[in-house]
Design an enzyme around this catalytic site. Structure first.
Site, PDB file in Angstrom:
ATOM      1  N   HIS A 193      20.559 -10.988  -7.570  1.00  0.00           N
ATOM      2  CA  HIS A 193      21.651 -11.023  -6.589  1.00  0.00           C
ATOM      3  C   HIS A 193      21.407 -10.031  -5.447  1.00  0.00           C
ATOM      4  O   HIS A 193      21.636 -10.352  -4.282  1.00  0.00           O
ATOM      5  CB  HIS A 193      22.983 -10.671  -7.261  1.00  0.00           C
ATOM      6  CG  HIS A 193      23.571 -11.808  -8.042  1.00  0.00           C
ATOM      7  ND1 HIS A 193      24.631 -11.648  -8.893  1.00  0.00           N
ATOM      8  CD2 HIS A 193      23.265 -13.131  -8.092  1.00  0.00           C
ATOM      9  CE1 HIS A 193      24.951 -12.816  -9.436  1.00  0.00           C
ATOM     10  NE2 HIS A 193      24.135 -13.729  -8.974  1.00  0.00           N
TER      11      HIS A 193
ATOM     12  N   TYR B 199      32.370 -13.138  -5.362  1.00  0.00           N
ATOM     13  CA  TYR B 199      32.726 -13.388  -6.769  1.00  0.00           C
ATOM     14  C   TYR B 199      34.062 -14.126  -6.885  1.00  0.00           C
ATOM     15  O   TYR B 199      34.274 -14.884  -7.831  1.00  0.00           O
ATOM     16  CB  TYR B 199      32.754 -12.071  -7.562  1.00  0.00           C
ATOM     17  CG  TYR B 199      31.359 -11.625  -7.920  1.00  0.00           C
ATOM     18  CD1 TYR B 199      30.774 -12.016  -9.121  1.00  0.00           C
ATOM     19  CD2 TYR B 199      30.605 -10.862  -7.035  1.00  0.00           C
ATOM     20  CE1 TYR B 199      29.478 -11.627  -9.439  1.00  0.00           C
ATOM     21  CE2 TYR B 199      29.313 -10.470  -7.347  1.00  0.00           C
ATOM     22  CZ  TYR B 199      28.757 -10.858  -8.542  1.00  0.00           C
ATOM     23  OH  TYR B 199      27.470 -10.494  -8.852  1.00  0.00           O
TER      24      TYR B 199
ATOM     25  N   GLU C 288      25.141  -4.033  -8.687  1.00  0.00           N
ATOM     26  CA  GLU C 288      24.608  -4.419  -7.372  1.00  0.00           C
ATOM     27  C   GLU C 288      24.900  -3.326  -6.334  1.00  0.00           C
ATOM     28  O   GLU C 288      24.045  -3.008  -5.501  1.00  0.00           O
ATOM     29  CB  GLU C 288      25.169  -5.795  -6.958  1.00  0.00           C
ATOM     30  CG  GLU C 288      24.524  -6.915  -7.775  1.00  0.00           C
ATOM     31  CD  GLU C 288      25.359  -8.178  -7.940  1.00  0.00           C
ATOM     32  OE1 GLU C 288      26.231  -8.446  -7.082  1.00  0.00           O
ATOM     33  OE2 GLU C 288      25.156  -8.903  -8.943  1.00  0.00           O
TER      34      GLU C 288
ATOM     35  N   TYR D  36      12.399  -8.613  -7.426  1.00  0.00           N
ATOM     36  CA  TYR D  36      12.685  -9.855  -6.708  1.00  0.00           C
ATOM     37  C   TYR D  36      12.541  -9.602  -5.213  1.00  0.00           C
ATOM     38  O   TYR D  36      12.969  -8.559  -4.700  1.00  0.00           O
ATOM     39  CB  TYR D  36      14.118 -10.304  -6.962  1.00  0.00           C
ATOM     40  CG  TYR D  36      14.343 -10.953  -8.301  1.00  0.00           C
ATOM     41  CD1 TYR D  36      13.859 -12.230  -8.570  1.00  0.00           C
ATOM     42  CD2 TYR D  36      15.075 -10.307  -9.290  1.00  0.00           C
ATOM     43  CE1 TYR D  36      14.090 -12.836  -9.793  1.00  0.00           C
ATOM     44  CE2 TYR D  36      15.306 -10.911 -10.510  1.00  0.00           C
ATOM     45  CZ  TYR D  36      14.813 -12.175 -10.752  1.00  0.00           C
ATOM     46  OH  TYR D  36      15.050 -12.777 -11.957  1.00  0.00           O
TER      47      TYR D  36
HETATM   48  C1  HEM Z   1      29.862 -13.657 -12.960  1.00  0.00           C
HETATM   49  C2  HEM Z   1      29.338 -14.337 -11.951  1.00  0.00           C
HETATM   50  C3  HEM Z   1      27.891 -14.730 -11.822  1.00  0.00           C
HETATM   51  C4  HEM Z   1      26.948 -14.956 -12.786  1.00  0.00           C
HETATM   52  C5  HEM Z   1      27.107 -14.867 -14.282  1.00  0.00           C
HETATM   53  C6  HEM Z   1      25.714 -15.328 -12.121  1.00  0.00           C
HETATM   54  C7  HEM Z   1      24.523 -15.634 -12.756  1.00  0.00           C
HETATM   55  C8  HEM Z   1      23.334 -15.920 -12.144  1.00  0.00           C
HETATM   56  C9  HEM Z   1      22.063 -16.150 -12.809  1.00  0.00           C
HETATM   57  C10 HEM Z   1      21.852 -16.123 -14.317  1.00  0.00           C
HETATM   58  C11 HEM Z   1      21.124 -16.376 -11.873  1.00  0.00           C
HETATM   59  C12 HEM Z   1      19.630 -16.649 -12.085  1.00  0.00           C
HETATM   60  C13 HEM Z   1      18.917 -15.299 -12.075  1.00  0.00           C
HETATM   61  C14 HEM Z   1      17.405 -15.395 -12.139  1.00  0.00           C
HETATM   62  O1  HEM Z   1      16.816 -16.339 -11.591  1.00  0.00           O
HETATM   63  O2  HEM Z   1      16.789 -14.487 -12.740  1.00  0.00           O
HETATM   64  C15 HEM Z   1      21.795 -16.322 -10.583  1.00  0.00           C
HETATM   65  C16 HEM Z   1      21.179 -16.553  -9.379  1.00  0.00           C
HETATM   66  C17 HEM Z   1      21.857 -16.693  -8.193  1.00  0.00           C
HETATM   67  N1  HEM Z   1      23.177 -16.371  -7.964  1.00  0.00           N
HETATM   68 FE1  HEM Z   1      24.536 -15.754  -9.337  1.00  0.00          FE
HETATM   69  N2  HEM Z   1      25.932 -15.328 -10.775  1.00  0.00           N
HETATM   70  C18 HEM Z   1      27.240 -14.970 -10.544  1.00  0.00           C
HETATM   71  C19 HEM Z   1      27.843 -14.828  -9.316  1.00  0.00           C
HETATM   72  C20 HEM Z   1      27.269 -15.198  -8.115  1.00  0.00           C
HETATM   73  C21 HEM Z   1      27.934 -15.138  -6.836  1.00  0.00           C
HETATM   74  C22 HEM Z   1      29.340 -14.597  -6.590  1.00  0.00           C
HETATM   75  C23 HEM Z   1      27.060 -15.629  -5.905  1.00  0.00           C
HETATM   76  C24 HEM Z   1      27.299 -15.831  -4.430  1.00  0.00           C
HETATM   77  C25 HEM Z   1      27.964 -16.852  -3.957  1.00  0.00           C
HETATM   78  C26 HEM Z   1      25.821 -15.968  -6.618  1.00  0.00           C
HETATM   79  C27 HEM Z   1      24.698 -16.493  -6.019  1.00  0.00           C
HETATM   80  C28 HEM Z   1      23.473 -16.657  -6.668  1.00  0.00           C
HETATM   81  C29 HEM Z   1      22.289 -17.181  -6.004  1.00  0.00           C
HETATM   82  C30 HEM Z   1      22.186 -17.613  -4.539  1.00  0.00           C
HETATM   83  C31 HEM Z   1      21.275 -17.201  -6.952  1.00  0.00           C
HETATM   84  C32 HEM Z   1      19.835 -17.704  -6.787  1.00  0.00           C
HETATM   85  C33 HEM Z   1      19.835 -19.177  -7.196  1.00  0.00           C
HETATM   86  C34 HEM Z   1      19.065 -20.084  -6.284  1.00  0.00           C
HETATM   87  O3  HEM Z   1      18.946 -19.810  -5.098  1.00  0.00           O
HETATM   88  O4  HEM Z   1      18.625 -21.115  -6.760  1.00  0.00           O
HETATM   89  N3  HEM Z   1      25.997 -15.693  -7.945  1.00  0.00           N
HETATM   90  N4  HEM Z   1      23.126 -16.019 -10.778  1.00  0.00           N
END
Ligand code: HEM
Length: 199
Positions: A88, A98, A140, A191
């Site tokens: 993130h 969030y 973060e 990352y």
């Molecule tokens: C409790 C809330 C959240 C959880 C549990 C979560 C979980 C995750 C996980 C497990 C990943 C993959 C990490 C990796 O590749 O090592 C990820 C990636 C990502 N997360 Fe979150 N996330 C949360 C909230 C958010 C929020 C608020 C945003 C923003 C809108 C966000 C945006 C992203 C983005 C852009 C990626 C990369 C995925 C991609 O571009 O394909 N996440 N998140």
């Protein structure tokens, strides 16, 4: 830690939520991107969205976190959360986002699971979500402070000064700053998100 009351509700509903995670995830992203097209255009990896598997990471991580809450193993929890926080932070995720994810994820859960989501069930999953979100937000914030940047202000323009094809599907890029100033240092394996203008 989860309250004892929520722990029991999570234990009872985890199988249902787990079984529906694929449908919940698809609906969640559709809802969120309809309401916030800028997130689909500028933040989430469009290739991953098309391919679908990566989509499950977010909701899947919440289900995994909920499972770990039933048998607390803080070392495992910290490892999972730390990896997500690093990802993130590389993308400049900010605390206000969030609430957006929460709104659309929970609307998707209610739409898919219907009457099964009683107020008690909703409250327990809400507790899981915010427990996780608040821990991630704190981690973060620490990473932004460590890097000496304002929250979410991670993007900078760089020049690709060298491009070497290492194998059929691996390329090494050497990056330099545009104005000659020093680029920040980095930790091995960290990352590094790359943003490019796409049609
Ligand atoms: C409790 C809330 C959240 C959880 C549990 C979560 C979980 C995750 C996980 C497990 C990943 C993959 C990490 C990796 O590749 O090592 C990820 C990636 C990502 N997360 Fe979150 N996330 C949360 C909230 C958010 C929020 C608020 C945003 C923003 C809108 C966000 C945006 C992203 C983005 C852009 C990626 C990369 C995925 C991609 O571009 O394909 N996440 N998140």
């Amino acid at each position: 830690m989860l309250s004892p009351q929520s722990t029991e509700v999570i234990r009872a509903t985890l199988p249902v939520v787990g079984a529906a995670i694929g449908d919940i995830t698809t609906l969640f992203y559709r809802r969120m991107f309809d309401a916030h097209p800028e997130l689909e255009r500028d933040l989430f990896n469009r290739g991953n969205q098309k391919q679908g598997e990566q989509q499950k990471a977010l909701a899947g991580a919440i289900a995994a976190f909920a499972t770990l809450q039933l048998e607390p193993d803080s070392a495992k929890v910290d490892l999972i959360l730390s990896r997500i926080a690093h990802k993130h932070a590389s993308l400049g995720i900010t605390p206000d986002q969030y609430a957006i994810v929460h709104e659309h994820l929970f609307a998707a859960i209610v739409e898919i699971l219907g009457d099964a989501v009683t107020p008690e069930v909703a409250a327990a999953w809400d507790e899981v979500y915010w427990l996780m979100a608040e821990t991630l937000i704190t981690m973060e914030r620490g990473l932004y402070q460590l890097a000496g940047v304002e929250t979410g202000d991670v993007w900078r323009t760089v020049r690709v000064s060298e491009r070497v094809l290492q194998s059929a599907d691996t390329v090494s890029l050497t990056l330099s700053s545009v104005d000659g100033s020093a680029l920040p240092t980095f930790a091995p394996g960290q990352y590094l998100s790359v943003g490019v203008i796409l049609p």
